[in-house]
Design an enzyme around this catalytic site. Structure first.
Site, PDB file in Angstrom:
ATOM      1  N   GLY A   1     -18.847   3.597  -2.629  1.00  0.00           N
ATOM      2  CA  GLY A   1     -19.958   4.080  -2.099  1.00  0.00           C
ATOM      3  C   GLY A   1     -20.973   4.334  -3.259  1.00  0.00           C
TER       4      GLY A   1
ATOM      5  CE  LYS B   1      -4.366   0.987   0.113  1.00  0.00           C
ATOM      6  NZ  LYS B   1      -5.550   0.075  -0.175  1.00  0.00           N
TER       7      LYS B   1
ATOM      8  N   GLY C   1     -20.588   6.660   2.627  1.00  0.00           N
ATOM      9  CA  GLY C   1     -19.635   7.112   1.604  1.00  0.00           C
ATOM     10  C   GLY C   1     -20.115   7.323   0.440  1.00  0.00           C
TER      11      GLY C   1
ATOM     12  N   GLY D   1     -18.041   8.010  -2.249  1.00  0.00           N
ATOM     13  CA  GLY D   1     -16.711   8.174  -3.490  1.00  0.00           C
ATOM     14  C   GLY D   1     -17.058   7.059  -4.395  1.00  0.00           C
ATOM     15  CG  ASN D   2     -15.020   4.168  -7.874  1.00  0.00           C
ATOM     16  OD1 ASN D   2     -15.490   3.992  -8.589  1.00  0.00           O
ATOM     17  ND2 ASN D   2     -13.994   3.190  -7.610  1.00  0.00           N
TER      18      ASN D   2
HETATM   19  N1  GLU Z   1      -7.244   0.442  -3.019  1.00  0.00           N
HETATM   20  C1  GLU Z   1      -7.935  -0.871  -3.521  1.00  0.00           C
HETATM   21  C2  GLU Z   1      -8.204  -2.054  -2.170  1.00  0.00           C
HETATM   22  O1  GLU Z   1      -7.992  -1.247  -1.026  1.00  0.00           O
HETATM   23  C3  GLU Z   1      -7.548  -1.690  -4.702  1.00  0.00           C
HETATM   24  C4  GLU Z   1      -6.160  -2.144  -4.630  1.00  0.00           C
HETATM   25  C5  GLU Z   1      -5.862  -2.730  -6.056  1.00  0.00           C
HETATM   26  O2  GLU Z   1      -6.588  -2.465  -6.909  1.00  0.00           O
HETATM   27  O3  GLU Z   1      -4.327  -3.019  -6.269  1.00  0.00           O
HETATM   28  O4  GLU Z   1      -8.392  -3.164  -2.419  1.00  0.00           O
END
Ligand code: GLU
Length: 406
Positions: A219, A103, A214, A216-217
């Site tokens: 929600g 992350k 939420g 955002g994308n």
């Molecule tokens: N940010 C998203 C998650 O928390 C997607 C991560 C990704 O597509 O690599 O799962």
């Protein structure tokens, strides 16, 4: 309140109490492989240079390249990113995709930046980290406040620095620029598939009244998808507050209202509510789709949902989990419920490496099969160990990870 990483580690401890795993394996899972902090100098529009703090945590790559999004938020800090990276490792194993957990993030409120500043900041993140990224090393993606356009800038910057033309180092790119069909709605859609797979087993029938935290994308897509399947959204919120309408929302009109007024409040025919009230609204399905630590020991007792579908990462603390478990409110955990996003990211990476472009139907069919499988495998584990779905999902993931790591 504990930080998200402490919560993640407590979830791990709770699981090892009901099933024993190799001790060295669990010890290694208590720390990320690497946790990197960078400073990113950005020339602002007024010619003054500002330095931002950025992160990449590479948690575990036993099952494949590190994988996970990049978050831009004013409260983003290393313990949050570490937790999110740990959950990615678990999530990819639950979804059974050949990726590890990572992350990234930057401490910034992107709304305070001009578009040019945002682009320079995003390219700066890549410049500082390009040597650890790559299709077989570490593959970032969008998360809170990061968009396909940002992924395109990052992908372009990576190509400029390294000469790699596969575009497989970042996922969540725009369609036409190496992005996959269906990546936009994938997290919401995957969550719906998981819900649909489990709803009968969790005692829900027919059309459901759904509450979403939420806008955002994740929600918003979830709201549209639930409605398109005949369910109704009776309350929804953004960071400023929410609205309630027991008859269900026309979501397109609500989007229009927010566009015009800048807020959800004041929408015709609905009652304004706070985010706290929203979480405590009586409903069939409560969908936290915003941030960590929303349902805690302070409000878990007041939850009046029949089922919780965690589309955000880490919205329920381990203490709240126990309260909900004792109240017989099943929680479909984040590492299962929101794994549709990373699953379609994996499809995108695969298409980029093979030079293919799959149709939306092909993407959705594959996603449905994988989500259904992950949901049912999780349910089976939970039954086998007479525990909740979170522990079921963790056991499933830890078994798969342990096999690779030993
Ligand atoms: N940010 C998203 C998650 O928390 C997607 C991560 C990704 O597509 O690599 O799962």
């Amino acid at each position: 309140m504990k930080n998200p990483f402490e919560n993640g580690m407590e979830q791990l401890s709770k699981v090892t109490k009901i099933k024993s795993f190799n001790e060295e394996f669990i010890t290694r899972l208590r720390q990320p492989d690497r946790d990197i902090r960078i400073s990113i100098p950005v020339k602002m529009d007024n010619d003054v240079t500002k330095v931002f703090e950025g992160y990449r945590v590479e948690y575990n790559n036993a099952r494949g390249p590190y994988k996970g999004g990049i978050r831009y938020h004013k409260d983003t800090e290393i313990n949050e990113v570490k937790a999110l990276a740990f959950w990615m490792a678990i999530k990819c194993a639950v979804a059974n995709i050949p990726m590890g957990g990572g992350k990234g993030g930057i401490t910034v409120d992107p709304k305070t930046l001009s578009k040019g500043e945002l682009e320079r900041l995003s390219r700066g993140w890549v410049q500082k980290l390009s040597d650890i990224l790559g299709p077989q090393k570490d593959v970032p993606a969008p998360d809170v406040n990061t968009t396909p356009e940002i992924m395109d800038w990052m992908s372009d910057e990576y190509e400029k620095i390294t000469g790699d033309k596969t575009r497989a180092t970042f996922t969540g790119k725009p369609i036409g620029k190496g992005g996959s069909e269906g990546r936009g709605p994938a997290t919401g859609l995957g969550g719906f598939y998981v819900f649909d797979s489990l709803k009968g087993q969790l005692g829900l029938q027919g059309k459901c009244k759904v509450v979403i935290q939420g806008f955002g994308n994740v929600g918003l897509n979830a709201a549209q998808i639930f409605i398109s399947h005949g369910h109704s959204i009776i309350a929804i919120s953004d960071s400023k507050g929410g609205v309630y309408n027991p008859l269900g929302f026309d979501i397109e009109k609500l989007i229009e209202h927010k566009k015009n007024t800048g807020a959800l409040a004041g929408f015709a025919g609905s009652t304004d509510i706070t985010n706290e009230e929203l979480l405590e609204t009586e409903c069939d399905v409560l969908v936290p789709a915003a941030f960590e630590n929303q349902i805690t020991d302070a409000n878990a007792d007041k939850i009046r949902a029949k089922v919780i579908l965690e589309l955000a990462n880490g919205p329920i603390t381990p203490e709240a989990d126990e309260i909900l478990f004792n109240k017989d409110i099943p929680v479909i955990p984040d590492v299962l419920a929101n794994s549709g996003g990373v699953t379609v990211s994996y499809f995108e990476w695969d298409q980029n490496l093979k030079g293919e472009h799959w149709s939306e139907k092909e993407v959705f069919d594959k996603l449905l099969a994988m989500m259904d499988d992950a949901a049912q495998e999780t349910f089976k584990k939970a039954k086998e160990y007479s525990t909740d779905l979170r522990r079921g999902a963790f056991i499933l993931a830890l078994e798969r990870l342990e096999e690779k790591m030993l």
